[in-house]
Write a protein that holds these residues in place. Structure first.
Motif, PDB file in Angstrom:
ATOM      1  N   ALA A  58       0.083   7.678 -26.775  1.00  0.00           N
ATOM      2  CA  ALA A  58       0.845   8.029 -25.388  1.00  0.00           C
ATOM      3  C   ALA A  58       1.831   9.051 -25.517  1.00  0.00           C
ATOM      4  O   ALA A  58       2.340   9.562 -24.401  1.00  0.00           O
ATOM      5  N   ARG A  59       2.141   9.426 -26.873  1.00  0.00           N
ATOM      6  CA  ARG A  59       3.387  10.381 -27.117  1.00  0.00           C
ATOM      7  C   ARG A  59       3.119  11.944 -26.875  1.00  0.00           C
ATOM      8  O   ARG A  59       3.796  12.630 -27.125  1.00  0.00           O
ATOM      9  N   VAL A  60       1.734  11.991 -26.784  1.00  0.00           N
ATOM     10  CA  VAL A  60       1.041  13.431 -26.810  1.00  0.00           C
ATOM     11  C   VAL A  60       0.919  14.087 -25.476  1.00  0.00           C
ATOM     12  O   VAL A  60       0.475  13.334 -24.606  1.00  0.00           O
ATOM     13  N   GLN A 102      10.147  12.147 -22.181  1.00  0.00           N
ATOM     14  CA  GLN A 102      10.064  11.105 -21.536  1.00  0.00           C
ATOM     15  C   GLN A 102       9.992   9.714 -22.178  1.00  0.00           C
ATOM     16  O   GLN A 102       8.758   9.876 -23.126  1.00  0.00           O
ATOM     17  N   ALA A 103      10.433   8.798 -21.726  1.00  0.00           N
ATOM     18  CA  ALA A 103      10.001   7.272 -22.532  1.00  0.00           C
ATOM     19  C   ALA A 103       8.516   6.997 -21.774  1.00  0.00           C
ATOM     20  O   ALA A 103       8.281   7.242 -20.743  1.00  0.00           O
ATOM     21  N   VAL A 104       7.774   6.442 -22.749  1.00  0.00           N
ATOM     22  CA  VAL A 104       6.351   6.023 -22.553  1.00  0.00           C
ATOM     23  C   VAL A 104       6.340   4.600 -23.095  1.00  0.00           C
ATOM     24  O   VAL A 104       6.685   4.341 -24.327  1.00  0.00           O
ATOM     25  N   ASN A 107       8.592   4.318 -26.566  1.00  0.00           N
ATOM     26  CA  ASN A 107       8.363   5.590 -27.375  1.00  0.00           C
ATOM     27  C   ASN A 107       8.587   6.843 -26.458  1.00  0.00           C
ATOM     28  O   ASN A 107       8.737   6.654 -25.334  1.00  0.00           O
ATOM     29  N   ARG A 108       8.886   8.221 -27.051  1.00  0.00           N
ATOM     30  CA  ARG A 108       9.018   9.300 -26.257  1.00  0.00           C
ATOM     31  C   ARG A 108       7.936  10.483 -26.371  1.00  0.00           C
ATOM     32  O   ARG A 108       7.097  10.491 -27.496  1.00  0.00           O
ATOM     33  N   ILE A 119       7.153  22.466 -16.533  1.00  0.00           N
ATOM     34  CA  ILE A 119       6.205  21.205 -16.692  1.00  0.00           C
ATOM     35  C   ILE A 119       6.650  20.615 -18.117  1.00  0.00           C
ATOM     36  O   ILE A 119       6.739  19.148 -18.056  1.00  0.00           O
ATOM     37  N   LEU A 120       6.534  21.133 -19.137  1.00  0.00           N
ATOM     38  CA  LEU A 120       6.661  20.861 -20.551  1.00  0.00           C
ATOM     39  C   LEU A 120       8.044  20.261 -20.449  1.00  0.00           C
ATOM     40  O   LEU A 120       8.152  19.368 -21.379  1.00  0.00           O
ATOM     41  N   ALA A 121       8.842  20.926 -20.028  1.00  0.00           N
ATOM     42  CA  ALA A 121      10.301  20.430 -20.127  1.00  0.00           C
ATOM     43  C   ALA A 121      10.813  19.402 -19.555  1.00  0.00           C
ATOM     44  O   ALA A 121      11.537  18.638 -19.917  1.00  0.00           O
ATOM     45  N   GLU A 122       9.917  19.164 -18.404  1.00  0.00           N
ATOM     46  CA  GLU A 122      10.175  17.941 -17.567  1.00  0.00           C
ATOM     47  C   GLU A 122       9.544  16.656 -18.399  1.00  0.00           C
ATOM     48  O   GLU A 122      10.054  15.521 -18.344  1.00  0.00           O
ATOM     49  N   LEU A 123       8.319  16.676 -18.978  1.00  0.00           N
ATOM     50  CA  LEU A 123       7.520  15.770 -19.780  1.00  0.00           C
ATOM     51  C   LEU A 123       8.105  15.493 -20.963  1.00  0.00           C
ATOM     52  O   LEU A 123       7.968  14.395 -21.150  1.00  0.00           O
TER      53      LEU A 123
END
Length: 265
Positions: free
Chosen positions: A150-152, A220-222, A35-36, A213-217
């Motif tokens: 985990a997507r949150v 992301q795949a989780v 997921n992302r 930080i938000l743009a980096e996170l």
């Protein structure tokens, strides 16, 4: 039996079976299971207008997540969506009840309404005040945690009191990430300080770094969350959203559907 072009089906099947197929590589197979991080929930109170404006201005265009915001405005008229749209590259709106989530959009809780996430839609209610206010932060965070797992990414900014601490605990319990504004950097440090005391925080940053930080996170795949949601969280969500019907929705989301409701891109 003949196929569409008069060729016997058995012959078509034989030909199809003879065509070599490239097996999916390990990265492709892993990506299919992933997921992302595509849900960002943000809570703010006193000092929040300027803080949220700075965050919105720092987010890149076509931000690969939805952003849902609760600012303690009570029943007062709010022009926050217009302000955030003017300051940033992503559209901000007051959503309608039942509106579907869309990445690259910032949803601001309307005055005098709690905002919750249910699957891939937004629910607005005028339920009991929490922390003496409506909209409140905890209802948004808890519902997003149950819907997205985990997507949150949960974010607590400047503000009085401790609204958002329980919600950020829920985000962590369901596999998500917790981010707070550094209390020494906040106009009102109580809310981020409370979160730091009671939640295992992943990132504590000054406001000027939060957008990066938000743009980096985001995006992301989780791995799909493996743990079940805490029973107490399910019960509290059930009570807040209508008894057995609310429990059924929350239990369905927490029981493995955290990745089933993909946010449209």
């Amino acid at each position: 039996m003949l196929g569409r072009h008069g060729t016997p089906v058995a012959q078509l099947q034989e030909l199809e079976g003879s065509i070599p197929r490239r097996p999916a590589d390990k990265k492709e197979r892993k990506a299919d299971r992933m997921n992302r991080r595509d849900i960002v929930v943000i809570g703010a109170s006193a000092g929040g207008v300027s803080a949220l404006s700075e965050v919105a201005s720092a987010l890149p265009p076509k931000f690969p997540a939805v952003v849902l915001i609760v600012l303690h405005v009570g029943s007062n008229v709010s022009l926050l969506p217009e302000l955030l749209t003017a300051r940033g590259a992503n559209r901000a709106i007051h959503p309608q009840d039942g509106e579907r989530l869309q990445t690259g959009t910032i949803y601001v809780a309307p005055p005098d309404h709690h905002m919750r996430v249910e699957g891939d839609t937004i629910r607005l209610t005028r339920g009991a005040k929490e922390h003496h206010t409506r909209p409140a932060i905890d209802p948004l965070f808890c519902s997003a945690a149950l819907a997205g797992g985990a997507r949150v990414i949960g974010v607590i900014l400047t503000g009085h009191g401790d609204d958002g601490t329980a919600g950020l605990q829920a985000v962590k319990a369901c596999g998500g990430l917790a981010v707070v504004q550094d209390p020494t950097d906040a106009e009102q440090p109580s809310m981020p300080a409370s979160a730091l005391r009671h939640v295992r925080i992943d990132h504590c940053v000054p406001l000027r770094r939060l957008g990066d930080i938000l743009a980096e996170l985001a995006g992301q795949a989780v791995e799909p969350a493996q743990q079940a949601a805490p029973p107490q969280l399910l019960i509290e969500h059930s009570v807040a959203t209508g008894g057995a019907r609310g429990f059924s929705r929350a239990h369905g989301a927490a029981g493995g559907a955290a990745g089933a409701h993909r946010v449209p891109r």
